[in-house]
Design a protein around this motif. Structure first.
Motif, PDB file in Angstrom:
ATOM      1  N   ILE A 246       0.847  -1.193   0.000  1.00 26.02           N
ATOM      2  CA  ILE A 246       0.000   0.000   0.000  1.00 26.02           C
ATOM      3  C   ILE A 246       0.886   1.248   0.000  1.00 26.02           C
ATOM      4  N   PRO A 247       0.974   1.979  -1.095  1.00 24.60           N
ATOM      5  CA  PRO A 247       1.797   3.190  -1.124  1.00 24.60           C
ATOM      6  C   PRO A 247       1.329   4.206  -0.086  1.00 24.60           C
ATOM      7  N   ALA A 248       2.283   4.830   0.587  1.00 25.03           N
ATOM      8  CA  ALA A 248       1.953   5.874   1.555  1.00 25.03           C
ATOM      9  C   ALA A 248       1.432   7.115   0.830  1.00 25.03           C
ATOM     10  N   ARG A 249       0.528   7.817   1.475  1.00 27.57           N
ATOM     11  CA  ARG A 249      -0.087   8.999   0.870  1.00 27.57           C
ATOM     12  C   ARG A 249       0.191  10.233   1.727  1.00 27.57           C
ATOM     13  N   LEU A 250       0.143  11.381   1.072  1.00 23.45           N
ATOM     14  CA  LEU A 250       0.360  12.647   1.776  1.00 23.45           C
ATOM     15  C   LEU A 250      -0.856  13.078   2.571  1.00 23.45           C
TER      16      LEU A 250
END
Length: 509
Positions: A246-250
């Motif tokens: 799961i890519p980290a988000r801002l």
């Protein structure tokens, strides 16, 4: 291997189920399959303290020894003592560039094997099969290898020129796949499986593992394969899922807009579609890790202009680029130079055009289409492909971009656990992350401090490098072996894995 006899499986109990078939799961499978490390007769270790301890009981395998005692006094580049111990035994003094032979010898003792099952979404090797295939890995080739098969020798058979003793991700993925086949581990691996639930079996200490396995028959409408449910009961479960799911988000406004991406592969896809070239609006890369650097390099090869925003100072000692030797990693050193020498200089007033990316008199090598924004954070993305940044002192800058790549890390997918496994972390109030909130385990057994019979290793416990995750495999294999010796590991049901029917995990050459 098919895991599709859901009606009969709950009556069988496997001693161990490993969730994840990357290098962590592969290494543990090797140890559980009866490959046992011993001290070689006459072998010496360059660390006299460790050498003395190993000589005290040379007849015992490493799995039988007091590993906590062996760890005492050792120092290394990992905060996990077991990682430092096993790394020191496999690669003595490698931090100093030395190539000492390992004092260990591996004996195959099938009578000591522990039946187990390794579940993975794809082929053995895990996330390495999804990584870009041409760039070199950060680690040296021998740091990427698993016990019993020299990666450097294997790579030399595949290509003549081995540059800087580093391999490509494609080569690493192929090596891990070959390793499983070479070591005879295929029968323990069930590929194309997705675990959907892990919980205690009601009324017992067993674990119930449920999931789906993608069928191997003809594709259904829409290009999908049939999903077959399965259920497995296990006395012990090992979490080895990694943290790339799961890519980290801002978490900022507009982050869901179509031009905002969260993986390197989306940049590759845009390149393949011919959407980026030297006439394009700049690509905005957000992040100061190696994936972000790879994205800068990829755009650089196309002469596509790049804006590079990150929250740290270029001189921050925690920045990965400040920890890499220049001679081994010239491409990353170049990125670090650009980050330092080609920084955005705020204009005299808002709305003024940005200064040239590389003044003619700038020292050192330059990339005329690159501009870095240290100590900046993204405030918002706008539908007109503009991005608002905020720098030191609250000064804001608006950039027009062709696409934005947010590459700030990733989180593990533990959706099969209650509350995504949050209760297992060092801080149960926060989501599980590799760096800030890994799973809390006993440092010498890697068993969860809150759930007996549940283990974790690799990135889930803070180890991002293959070199050090092998220590977790040793810790778990040793703990399981000792429990089995004293009767705590339960009956080793040899039928457990056989019940899972014939192999369907095809290992291509």
């Amino acid at each position: 291997m098919d895991v599709n006899e859901k009606d009969s499986l709950p009556t069988e109990v496997l001693p161990v189920v490993i969730i994840g078939n990357g290098p962590s799961g592969i290494c543990l499978s090797y140890l559980l399959s009866g490959y046992i490390p011993y001290l070689s007769p006459g072998a010496t270790h360059p660390n006299p303290l460790l050498q003395g301890k190993l000589r005290e009981q040379p007849h015992l395998s490493l799995l039988e020894q007091d590993l906590e005692y062996l760890c005492e006094g050792l120092e290394g580049r990992s905060s996990n003592p077991m990682a430092v111990l096993f790394d020191s035994l496999l690669l003595p003094d490698s931090d100093f560039g030395l190539d000492h032979a390992s004092p260990l010898q591996w004996r195959y003792e099938p009578q000591r094997a522990t039946p187990h099952l390794v579940l993975g979404k794809g082929l053995p090797g895990g996330a390495w099969h999804a990584m870009e295939g041409s760039m070199l890995t950060l680690s040296l080739a021998n740091w990427m290898e698993l016990p019993g098969l020299k990666l450097k020798d294997w790579v030399r058979e595949k290509r003549r020129n081995v540059r800087n003793d580093r391999a490509t991700p494609a080569e690493i993925a192929s090596y891990y796949q070959h390793y499983v086949r070479q070591m005879g581990l295929e029968g323990n691996f069930a590929c194309s499986t997705t675990v959907t639930s892990l919980e205690r079996q009601p009324g017992s200490a067993l674990w119930r593992v449920q999931g789906l396995q993608r069928g191997t028959g003809e594709e259904l409408e829409g290009g999908c394969h049939d999903q077959v449910p399965f259920t497995v009961l296990a006395r012990n479960v090992v979490l080895a899922t990694g943290t790339h799911d799961i890519p980290a988000r801002l978490g900022v406004e507009g982050e869901g807009l179509p031009f905002v991406c969260h993986s390197f592969w989306e940049l590759e896809a845009a390149i393949a579609r011919g959407e980026l070239n030297q006439a394009s609006e700049p690509v905005l890369v957000v992040g100061a890790g190696l994936t972000a650097a790879d994205a800068v390099l990829a755009a650089h090869h196309l002469n596509t202009p790049v804006y590079h925003a990150f929250r740290r100072s270029v001189a921050d000692p925690n920045l990965i680029f400040n920890q890499l030797p220049r001679l081994l990693y010239p491409e990353y050193h170049k990125i670090h130079q650009m980050m330092s020498q080609q920084q955005h200089q705020p204009g005299p007033a808002p709305g003024q055009p940005l200064p040239p990316a590389s003044p003619p008199d700038s020292p050192g090598p330059s990339y005329s289409g690159y501009l870095s924004f240290p100590r900046h954070r993204v405030l918002a993305f706008r539908p007109d492909r503009k991005c608002e940044l905020e720098g030191e002192g609250g000064r804001r800058t608006v950039l027009k971009v062709s696409m934005a790549l947010v590459l700030i890390g990733a989180h593990p997918n533990l959706s099969f656990l209650p509350e995504n496994g949050q209760s297992l972390g060092l801080n149960p109030e926060e989501p599980i992350t590799c760096r800030r909130n890994p799973l809390e385990v006993n440092p010498y057994t890697y068993e969860s401090v809150t759930e007996s019979g549940l283990y974790a290793l690799g990135p889930l416990v803070g180890e991002n490098f293959v070199r050090f995750l092998k220590g977790g495999a040793l810790a778990i294999a040793s703990d399981l072996a000792k429990r089995q010796q004293v009767g705590e590991g339960g009956v080793a049901l040899t039928r457990g894995v056989e019940t899972l029917t014939e192999s369907a995990c095809m290992l291509s050459s």
